[in-house]
Design an enzyme around this catalytic site. Structure first.
Site, PDB file in Angstrom:
ATOM      1  N   HIS A  48       0.838  -1.203   0.000  1.00  0.00           N
ATOM      2  CA  HIS A  48       0.000   0.000   0.000  1.00  0.00           C
ATOM      3  C   HIS A  48       0.877   1.259   0.000  1.00  0.00           C
ATOM      4  O   HIS A  48       2.073   1.188   0.302  1.00  0.00           O
ATOM      5  CB  HIS A  48      -0.909   0.043   1.237  1.00  0.00           C
ATOM      6  CG  HIS A  48      -2.085  -0.881   1.147  1.00  0.00           C
ATOM      7  ND1 HIS A  48      -2.022  -2.200   1.509  1.00  0.00           N
ATOM      8  CD2 HIS A  48      -3.355  -0.673   0.713  1.00  0.00           C
ATOM      9  CE1 HIS A  48      -3.203  -2.769   1.325  1.00  0.00           C
ATOM     10  NE2 HIS A  48      -4.040  -1.864   0.833  1.00  0.00           N
ATOM     11  N   LYS A  63      -0.359   4.804   4.620  1.00  0.00           N
ATOM     12  CA  LYS A  63      -1.203   3.845   5.353  1.00  0.00           C
ATOM     13  C   LYS A  63      -0.652   3.612   6.765  1.00  0.00           C
ATOM     14  O   LYS A  63       0.553   3.429   6.934  1.00  0.00           O
ATOM     15  CB  LYS A  63      -1.297   2.518   4.577  1.00  0.00           C
ATOM     16  CG  LYS A  63      -2.235   1.519   5.244  1.00  0.00           C
ATOM     17  CD  LYS A  63      -2.767   0.493   4.282  1.00  0.00           C
ATOM     18  CE  LYS A  63      -3.665  -0.526   4.968  1.00  0.00           C
ATOM     19  NZ  LYS A  63      -4.899   0.087   5.482  1.00  0.00           N
TER      20      LYS A  63
HETATM   21  N1  LIG Z   1     -12.659  -1.261   3.325  1.00  0.00           N
HETATM   22  C1  LIG Z   1     -12.142  -0.723   2.211  1.00  0.00           C
HETATM   23  O1  LIG Z   1     -12.515  -1.065   1.077  1.00  0.00           O
HETATM   24  C2  LIG Z   1     -11.120   0.352   2.355  1.00  0.00           C
HETATM   25  C3  LIG Z   1     -10.734   0.758   3.593  1.00  0.00           C
HETATM   26  N2  LIG Z   1      -9.875   1.800   3.765  1.00  0.00           N
HETATM   27  C4  LIG Z   1      -9.633   2.204   5.140  1.00  0.00           C
HETATM   28  O2  LIG Z   1     -10.304   3.445   5.362  1.00  0.00           O
HETATM   29  C5  LIG Z   1      -9.642   4.181   6.387  1.00  0.00           C
HETATM   30  C6  LIG Z   1      -9.362   5.599   5.894  1.00  0.00           C
HETATM   31  O3  LIG Z   1      -8.411   5.558   4.857  1.00  0.00           O
HETATM   32  P1  LIG Z   1      -7.953   6.898   4.118  1.00  0.00           P
HETATM   33  O4  LIG Z   1      -9.123   7.591   3.515  1.00  0.00           O
HETATM   34  O5  LIG Z   1      -6.827   6.512   3.249  1.00  0.00           O
HETATM   35  O6  LIG Z   1      -7.396   7.754   5.365  1.00  0.00           O
HETATM   36  P2  LIG Z   1      -7.366   9.323   5.562  1.00  0.00           P
HETATM   37  O7  LIG Z   1      -6.490   9.575   6.732  1.00  0.00           O
HETATM   38  O8  LIG Z   1      -7.057   9.993   4.260  1.00  0.00           O
HETATM   39  O9  LIG Z   1      -8.891   9.686   5.905  1.00  0.00           O
HETATM   40  C7  LIG Z   1      -9.489   9.541   7.172  1.00  0.00           C
HETATM   41  C8  LIG Z   1     -10.314  10.792   7.399  1.00  0.00           C
HETATM   42  O10 LIG Z   1     -11.081  10.642   8.581  1.00  0.00           O
HETATM   43  C9  LIG Z   1     -10.962  11.824   9.324  1.00  0.00           C
HETATM   44  N3  LIG Z   1     -11.274  11.626  10.741  1.00  0.00           N
HETATM   45  C10 LIG Z   1     -10.494  11.093  11.707  1.00  0.00           C
HETATM   46  N4  LIG Z   1     -11.152  11.106  12.889  1.00  0.00           N
HETATM   47  C11 LIG Z   1     -12.364  11.678  12.650  1.00  0.00           C
HETATM   48  C12 LIG Z   1     -13.473  11.999  13.477  1.00  0.00           C
HETATM   49  N5  LIG Z   1     -13.487  11.716  14.796  1.00  0.00           N
HETATM   50  N6  LIG Z   1     -14.543  12.611  12.908  1.00  0.00           N
HETATM   51  C13 LIG Z   1     -14.562  12.877  11.589  1.00  0.00           C
HETATM   52  N7  LIG Z   1     -13.530  12.612  10.757  1.00  0.00           N
HETATM   53  C14 LIG Z   1     -12.439  12.011  11.287  1.00  0.00           C
HETATM   54  C15 LIG Z   1      -9.521  12.269   9.099  1.00  0.00           C
HETATM   55  O11 LIG Z   1      -9.312  13.613   9.461  1.00  0.00           O
HETATM   56  P3  LIG Z   1      -7.830  14.107   9.885  1.00  0.00           P
HETATM   57  O12 LIG Z   1      -6.897  13.666   8.804  1.00  0.00           O
HETATM   58  O13 LIG Z   1      -7.981  15.563   9.973  1.00  0.00           O
HETATM   59  O14 LIG Z   1      -7.535  13.440  11.190  1.00  0.00           O
HETATM   60  C16 LIG Z   1      -9.416  12.025   7.594  1.00  0.00           C
HETATM   61  O15 LIG Z   1      -9.915  13.111   6.845  1.00  0.00           O
HETATM   62  C17 LIG Z   1      -8.390   3.357   6.734  1.00  0.00           C
HETATM   63  O16 LIG Z   1      -8.673   2.563   7.861  1.00  0.00           O
HETATM   64  C18 LIG Z   1      -8.198   2.479   5.502  1.00  0.00           C
HETATM   65  O17 LIG Z   1      -7.486   1.308   5.749  1.00  0.00           O
HETATM   66  C19 LIG Z   1      -9.341   2.463   2.713  1.00  0.00           C
HETATM   67  C20 LIG Z   1      -9.672   2.097   1.446  1.00  0.00           C
HETATM   68  C21 LIG Z   1     -10.577   1.007   1.162  1.00  0.00           C
HETATM   69  O1  LIG Z   2      -5.605   2.149   3.522  1.00  0.00           O
HETATM   70  C1  LIG Z   2      -5.872   1.875   2.341  1.00  0.00           C
HETATM   71  O2  LIG Z   2      -5.573   2.619   1.401  1.00  0.00           O
HETATM   72  C2  LIG Z   2      -6.595   0.630   2.065  1.00  0.00           C
HETATM   73  N1  LIG Z   2      -7.041  -0.043   3.084  1.00  0.00           N
HETATM   74  C3  LIG Z   2      -7.788  -1.229   3.052  1.00  0.00           C
HETATM   75  C4  LIG Z   2      -7.034  -2.331   3.781  1.00  0.00           C
HETATM   76  O3  LIG Z   2      -6.464  -2.073   4.850  1.00  0.00           O
HETATM   77  O4  LIG Z   2      -7.052  -3.468   3.311  1.00  0.00           O
HETATM   78  C5  LIG Z   2      -8.289  -1.601   1.688  1.00  0.00           C
HETATM   79  C6  LIG Z   2      -7.458  -1.158   0.520  1.00  0.00           C
HETATM   80  O5  LIG Z   2      -6.516  -2.137   0.237  1.00  0.00           O
HETATM   81  C7  LIG Z   2      -6.862   0.221   0.673  1.00  0.00           C
END
Ligand SMILES: NC(=O)C1=CN([C@@H]2O[C@H](COP(=O)(O)OP(=O)(O)OC[C@H]3O[C@@H](n4cnc5c(N)ncnc54)[C@H](OP(=O)(O)O)[C@@H]3O)[C@@H](O)[C@H]2O)C=CC1
Ligand SMILES: O=C(O)C1=N[C@H](C(=O)O)C[C@H](O)C1
Length: 265
Positions: free
Chosen positions: A154, A158
């Site tokens: 990744h 991450k």
């Molecule tokens: N299941 C799936 O298919 C996938 C899962 N994921 C998962 O999704 C999650 C997020 O990934 P990603 O988008 O890359 O991460 P980011 O850090 O880019 O996004 C997370 C967002 O959530 C915000 N946030 C944190 N705490 C709060 C809160 N209490 N209230 C509101 N907003 C909050 C952060 O704000 P700030 O940065 O200001 O703290 C940030 O904007 C990870 O756990 C990742 O592994 C990702 C892709 C696919």
């Molecule tokens: O953090 C990410 O970007 C992603 N998180 C998920 C994971 O932890 O598997 C899904 C995806 O691979 C992207």
């Protein structure tokens, strides 16, 4: 369906806003960020690179959930558990993509699912969920003379490892073998480790650049190996999957569902 995106300024949050705006039968009813976020007050559409959607980002999930049918949540474990309590109070759909959840977090999601319809998955793509089914079947067929190793890569930002997807694939492999993943999981190797133990399921984690998500499950036997791989080229596919999950869960009774349920596997 009126949907709230929490973490609306995150990598996935912006994708989710786009996916909701483009999905038939859905409207973005609110966009939430944490208190103090520089995104507060900005238009969620503009943040996502769209024309304005006239939805300003706020830090008031309670008010947003009361006026919504569902919430799309790809944030952090602590935030997700807080949102799960609020979504249960509001009796709405909660799609959880957040990874890195602890056992305790999972228990709390289970409790919230007595009132909310929760769809939780470490990966919302069709390909990975199909891959998990294949891995389960192959692990069942091959037996432990084939060593199972799971490799993921990744982007550099991450924060959790192994990825939620890698763990999901590990669970599928363990289920196929009829073992408990916790008992056979090996997530780190360093120094004089000794020979590999029969039945272990190994995890290797790579981080770098802007890689969206690559996963391979390797079945390594004597003189042959079989590898099942998935490459995600665009995180938009996770967002589309999350919207699909929300629409699927809308008419369902409260419960804890997976993406495999949504996809009918
Ligand atoms: N299941 C799936 O298919 C996938 C899962 N994921 C998962 O999704 C999650 C997020 O990934 P990603 O988008 O890359 O991460 P980011 O850090 O880019 O996004 C997370 C967002 O959530 C915000 N946030 C944190 N705490 C709060 C809160 N209490 N209230 C509101 N907003 C909050 C952060 O704000 P700030 O940065 O200001 O703290 C940030 O904007 C990870 O756990 C990742 O592994 C990702 C892709 C696919
Ligand atoms: O953090 C990410 O970007 C992603 N998180 C998920 C994971 O932890 O598997 C899904 C995806 O691979 C992207």
């Amino acid at each position: 369906m009126r949907l709230v995106v929490v973490g609306a300024d995150g990598r996935m949050g912006r994708m989710l806003v786009r996916a909701v705006a483009e999905a038939e039968g859905c409207t973005l009813s609110a966009a939430i960020e944490r208190p103090g976020s520089p995104a507060l007050g900005q238009d969620a559409g503009s943040l996502a690179g769209l024309p304005p959607l006239n939805v300003a980002v706020t830090d008031n999930p309670l008010e947003a959930f009361a006026a919504a049918d569902g919430v799309l949540d790809f944030t952090t474990p602590a935030a997700t558990i807080h949102f799960a309590e609020l979504a249960a109070q509001a009796r709405i759909v909660h799609v959880v993509g957040t990874t890195g959840l602890s056992e305790d977090d999972r228990e709390k999601l289970k409790a919230a699912s007595y009132h909310a319809r929760i769809v939780q998955s470490g990966n919302m793509s069709l390909g990975i969920n199909l891959m998990a089914e294949l891995v389960r079947r192959v692990a069942k067929s091959l037996g432990d003379e084939f060593d199972i190793e799971i490799c993921e890569m990744h982007h550099r930002m991450k924060v959790d490892a192994p990825s939620g997807t890698a763990l999901m694939l590990g669970e599928a492999a363990a289920e196929g073998r009829g073992v408990d993943l916790k008992a056979v999981r090996v997530s780190t190797r360093d120094g004089h480790t000794g020979a590999r133990k029969t039945g272990d399921i190994g995890f290797a984690t790579l981080r770098g650049g802007t890689v969206v998500g690559d996963h391979s499950v390797i079945f390594a036997g004597a003189g042959e190996s079989l590898t099942i791989s998935h490459h995600a080229a665009d995180r938009g596919l996770f967002a589309t999957g999350a919207v699909k999950a929300a629409l699927w869960a809308h008419p369902k009774p409260p419960g804890l569902y997976t993406m495999a349920d949504v996809l009918g596997f």
